[in-house]
Design a protein around this motif. Structure first.
Motif, PDB file in Angstrom:
ATOM      1  N   UNK A   1       2.901  -7.621  -9.853  1.00 45.23           N
ATOM      2  CA  UNK A   1       2.740  -8.823  -9.052  1.00 45.23           C
ATOM      3  C   UNK A   1       1.846  -8.628  -7.839  1.00 45.23           C
ATOM      4  N   UNK A   2       1.399  -7.378  -7.624  1.00 44.40           N
ATOM      5  CA  UNK A   2       0.461  -7.131  -6.534  1.00 44.40           C
ATOM      6  C   UNK A   2      -0.874  -7.823  -6.809  1.00 44.40           C
ATOM      7  N   UNK A   3      -1.138  -8.109  -8.072  1.00 48.22           N
ATOM      8  CA  UNK A   3      -2.385  -8.777  -8.440  1.00 48.22           C
ATOM      9  C   UNK A   3      -2.309 -10.288  -8.354  1.00 48.22           C
TER      10      UNK A   3
ATOM     11  N   UNK B   1       1.795 -14.935  -3.802  1.00 51.63           N
ATOM     12  CA  UNK B   1       3.226 -15.219  -3.952  1.00 51.63           C
ATOM     13  C   UNK B   1       3.483 -16.531  -4.700  1.00 51.63           C
ATOM     14  N   UNK B   2       2.659 -17.539  -4.468  1.00 51.59           N
ATOM     15  CA  UNK B   2       2.860 -18.827  -5.148  1.00 51.59           C
ATOM     16  C   UNK B   2       2.682 -18.666  -6.658  1.00 51.59           C
TER      17      UNK B   2
ATOM     18  N   UNK C   1       4.639 -18.146 -12.178  1.00 53.82           N
ATOM     19  CA  UNK C   1       4.647 -17.382 -13.431  1.00 53.82           C
ATOM     20  C   UNK C   1       6.070 -16.992 -13.803  1.00 53.82           C
ATOM     21  N   UNK C   2       6.819 -16.468 -12.832  1.00 48.03           N
ATOM     22  CA  UNK C   2       8.192 -16.055 -13.137  1.00 48.03           C
ATOM     23  C   UNK C   2       9.048 -17.260 -13.513  1.00 48.03           C
TER      24      UNK C   2
ATOM     25  N   UNK D   1      13.085 -20.758  -4.765  1.00 54.27           N
ATOM     26  CA  UNK D   1      11.999 -20.223  -3.937  1.00 54.27           C
ATOM     27  C   UNK D   1      10.826 -21.197  -3.910  1.00 54.27           C
ATOM     28  N   UNK D   2      10.452 -21.713  -5.072  1.00 53.60           N
ATOM     29  CA  UNK D   2       9.337 -22.660  -5.116  1.00 53.60           C
ATOM     30  C   UNK D   2       9.602 -23.875  -4.239  1.00 53.60           C
TER      31      UNK D   2
END
Length: 164
Positions: free
Chosen positions: A48-50, A53-54, A59-60, A79-80
């Protein structure tokens, strides 16, 4: 909460209680195997470093919807909604029934970004499988999610695992 008997005295539980003010159910599931949790955390951190955060949360959340992983759907929707989307936007995601195809992604993402998305979804499958196999229930904190998109988000998406 879960089929496993999990230790209250785990370092994982203490760290999450300090960070969040409570111990999430997923932490209790991984408490007997802190080395596995650490390895999984290291993997997903690299994946997820790539992503910003959004995108990471989208994606998750999309992976969780596809896998019908109730716990993860509610976790990432929370979270969203609290960080990136208003209720109407979250509801729009819930009722959007477009398929996930690589062609539209190619118009917006580089090959490396697509790889990060695909690999992140694969990592989500691991966590989802653990939570599903242990019958882990959702945390009470997810009850705060707006009920309208919550109900829509928990509706079956195109295939995936059974809800718990």
């Amino acid at each position: 909460m879960t089929l496993l008997r999990t230790p209250e005295a785990s370092a994982l539980c203490g760290a999450d209680h300090h960070r969040l003010g409570y111990v999430p159910h997923y932490t209790r599931v991984f408490a007997p195997g802190p080395a596995i949790y650490a390895a999984w955390t290291q993997l997903v951190t690299a994946l997820w470093a790539g992503m910003d955060e959004r995108r990471d949360e989208l994606v998750r959340h999309a992976a969780a919807r596809r896998l019908r992983a109730r716990y993860c759907v509610l976790a990432h929707a929370t979270v969203l909604q609290s960080t990136f989307l208003d209720t109407d936007s979250l509801l729009a995601i819930a009722v959007d029934r477009h398929g996930s195809d690589l062609d539209p992604l190619r118009a917006h993402l580089s090959n490396m970004e697509i790889f990060h998305v695909v690999a992140a979804v694969a990592a989500c499958r691991f966590c989802t499988a653990v939570l599903d196999a242990t019958h882990t229930t959702t945390d009470d904190s997810y009850d705060a999610l707006d009920p309208t998109p919550r109900a829509a988000l928990l509706q079956p998406c195109n295939g995936g695992h059974h809800d718990q």
